[in-house]
Design a protein around this motif. Structure first.
Motif, mmCIF file in Angstrom:
data_model
loop_
_atom_site.group_PDB
_atom_site.id
_atom_site.type_symbol
_atom_site.label_atom_id
_atom_site.label_comp_id
_atom_site.label_asym_id
_atom_site.label_seq_id
_atom_site.Cartn_x
_atom_site.Cartn_y
_atom_site.Cartn_z
ATOM 1 N N VAL A 177 1.153 -1.263 -0.174
ATOM 2 C CA VAL A 177 -0.284 -0.233 0.038
ATOM 3 C C VAL A 177 0.840 1.126 0.082
ATOM 4 N N LEU A 178 1.153 2.256 -1.233
ATOM 5 C CA LEU A 178 1.680 3.244 -0.921
ATOM 6 C C LEU A 178 1.177 4.592 0.013
ATOM 7 N N ASP A 179 1.560 4.948 0.700
ATOM 8 C CA ASP A 179 0.113 6.025 1.682
ATOM 9 C C ASP A 179 1.108 7.400 1.410
ATOM 10 N N ILE A 180 0.042 8.007 0.833
ATOM 11 C CA ILE A 180 0.548 9.404 0.425
ATOM 12 C C ILE A 180 0.251 10.643 1.585
ATOM 13 N N HIS A 181 1.158 10.995 1.990
ATOM 14 C CA HIS A 181 0.773 12.366 3.124
ATOM 15 C C HIS A 181 1.499 13.591 2.723
ATOM 16 N N VAL A 233 7.979 -7.378 -13.687
ATOM 17 C CA VAL A 233 7.275 -8.837 -13.076
ATOM 18 C C VAL A 233 6.096 -7.680 -12.471
ATOM 19 N N ARG A 234 4.887 -8.600 -12.827
ATOM 20 C CA ARG A 234 3.674 -8.224 -12.699
ATOM 21 C C ARG A 234 3.591 -7.691 -10.959
ATOM 22 N N GLY A 235 2.622 -6.848 -10.656
ATOM 23 C CA GLY A 235 2.250 -6.675 -9.447
ATOM 24 C C GLY A 235 0.709 -5.646 -9.208
ATOM 25 N N MET A 236 0.321 -5.234 -7.561
ATOM 26 C CA MET A 236 -1.027 -4.604 -8.047
ATOM 27 C C MET A 236 -0.415 -3.714 -6.598
ATOM 28 N N VAL A 237 -0.697 -2.588 -6.777
ATOM 29 C CA VAL A 237 -0.260 -2.083 -5.147
ATOM 30 C C VAL A 237 -1.743 -0.923 -4.910
ATOM 31 N N GLY A 238 -1.840 -0.992 -3.631
ATOM 32 C CA GLY A 238 -3.175 -0.324 -3.757
ATOM 33 C C GLY A 238 -2.689 0.876 -2.317
ATOM 34 N N VAL A 239 -3.710 2.354 -2.666
ATOM 35 C CA VAL A 239 -3.493 3.627 -2.347
ATOM 36 C C VAL A 239 -3.905 4.582 -1.735
ATOM 37 N N ASP A 240 -3.436 5.325 -1.044
ATOM 38 C CA ASP A 240 -3.879 5.772 0.668
ATOM 39 C C ASP A 240 -3.431 6.716 0.909
ATOM 40 N N ILE A 241 -4.638 7.902 1.214
ATOM 41 C CA ILE A 241 -4.113 9.465 1.002
ATOM 42 C C ILE A 241 -4.531 9.815 2.219
ATOM 43 N N GLY A 242 -2.842 10.301 3.435
ATOM 44 C CA GLY A 242 -3.757 10.723 4.706
ATOM 45 C C GLY A 242 -4.371 9.455 5.652
ATOM 46 N N GLY A 243 -4.654 8.657 5.406
ATOM 47 C CA GLY A 243 -5.441 7.317 5.925
ATOM 48 C C GLY A 243 -6.685 7.519 5.622
ATOM 49 N N TYR A 244 -7.362 8.267 4.528
ATOM 50 C CA TYR A 244 -8.513 8.151 4.607
ATOM 51 C C TYR A 244 -9.093 6.139 4.529
ATOM 52 N N ARG A 245 -8.487 5.738 3.580
ATOM 53 C CA ARG A 245 -9.417 3.972 3.507
ATOM 54 C C ARG A 245 -9.455 3.551 4.677
ATOM 55 N N ARG A 246 -8.331 3.707 5.337
ATOM 56 C CA ARG A 246 -8.733 3.221 6.889
ATOM 57 C C ARG A 246 -9.634 3.553 7.891
ATOM 58 N N ARG A 247 -9.891 4.650 7.435
ATOM 59 C CA ARG A 247 -11.101 6.224 8.293
ATOM 60 C C ARG A 247 -12.190 5.307 8.088
ATOM 61 N N ARG A 248 -12.155 4.837 6.393
ATOM 62 C CA ARG A 248 -13.189 4.335 6.018
ATOM 63 C C ARG A 248 -13.506 3.130 5.340
ATOM 64 N N GLU A 249 -12.562 2.964 6.567
ATOM 65 C CA GLU A 249 -12.914 1.459 6.758
ATOM 66 C C GLU A 249 -13.477 1.249 7.762
#
Length: 284
Positions: free
Chosen positions: A169-173, A205-221
């Motif tokens: 997961v790539l956290d953007i702050h 190499v194939r890969g998959m990442v998640g992107v989160d901004i300022g913890g938004y996905r965690r709060r939404r969860e």
């Protein structure tokens, strides 16, 4: 240009248009700018509107998208945390040039050559193409640079259901990142899609990442888990099913897992496409 024509009371064939600056669409609606033009009557044509055209009037075809105006009357659900008020600041317009200040004596500004937009060359990739996470970080950092956004990108291991089954997961702050989240995370979801699309074209190499901004996905969860538990208790109490609002697959998954072991209710997804939603029903 339509505003200037209305003030002059003239038709497009009766005016001359000088482009001051060209507009741009931005990326994901961020960084967009209006086009600015100068509208003057052709020689021998007299304005019928009795008003002078404003210098820097925006061309309607290139009008900047304003999310606040479109959503200002819309109410959010009780479980919605994201607030996109003041996501965009109104762009200041240049002041009109008056007679005696370098104009033509009628209050119009002299024609100026269009300014060329700065074109930043694409940097040479430096990340190891066999490391999809490093490639993804480089992609996101370059996108932020193009948007003139000062933020940091930190990769981490997925930790919760909301992170999904990804390599990292790539956290953007940073400051003022609401515009990158969008209403109910729609812009963030589009950003994540674009990052993974470019990732799998660049990485060997194939890969998959998640992107989160300022913890938004965690709060939404956390919000969705709380919502699921409240609705489950209501269904268990009155025996009537409840259907939640349409959700993307990752959010529906959070609801299903949150109530998977609930003794009194079951969950099922219904509907098609973007209208697909979760129904919570009594366990028979």
């Amino acid at each position: 240009m339509a505003k200037a024509l209305e003030q002059l009371g003239l038709d497009p064939s009766e005016v001359e248009v000088e482009v001051v600056s060209e507009g741009r669409g931005g990326i994901l609606g961020v960084g967009a700018q209006q086009a600015h033009v100068i509208v003057t009557p052709r020689p021998g044509v007299v304005a019928r509107g009795g008003a002078r055209p404003p210098v820097g009037a925006a061309d309607d075809e290139d009008e900047e998208y304003d999310e606040d105006e479109e959503l200002e009357d819309e109410e959010y659900e009780d479980d919605e945390e994201y607030d996109d008020e003041e996501a965009y600041e109104e762009e200041e317009q240049p002041a009109p040039v008056r007679a005696g200040q370098g104009g033509y004596g009628r209050g119009f500004a002299p024609a100026r050559a269009p300014r060329e937009r700065e074109r930043r060359p694409l940097p040479e990739p430096v990340a190891d193409p066999s490391d999809p996470v490093a490639v993804a970080v480089e992609i996101v950092e370059h996108m932020l640079e193009l948007l003139d956004i000062d933020a940091t990108v930190t990769p981490r291991e997925p930790e919760t259901v909301g992170d999904g089954t990804v390599d990292a997961v790539l956290d953007i702050h940073g400051d003022d990142l609401n515009a990158l989240i969008g209403r109910r995370g729609e812009t963030l979801a589009s950003l994540q899609y674009l990052v993974n699309l470019m990732l799998n074209r660049r990485a060997s190499v194939r890969g998959m990442v998640g992107v989160d901004i300022g913890g938004y996905r965690r709060r939404r969860e956390e919000t969705l888990r709380s919502l699921a538990n409240r609705m489950a208790e209501r269904v268990a109490a009155n025996g009537q099913s409840i259907t939640l609002e349409p959700m993307p697959p990752n959010e529906r998954r959070i609801i299903h897992i949150a109530l998977a072991e609930h003794p009194d209710v079951l969950t099922v997804s219904i509907g098609e496409g973007e209208a697909r939603k979760v129904a919570i029903t009594p366990r028979r």
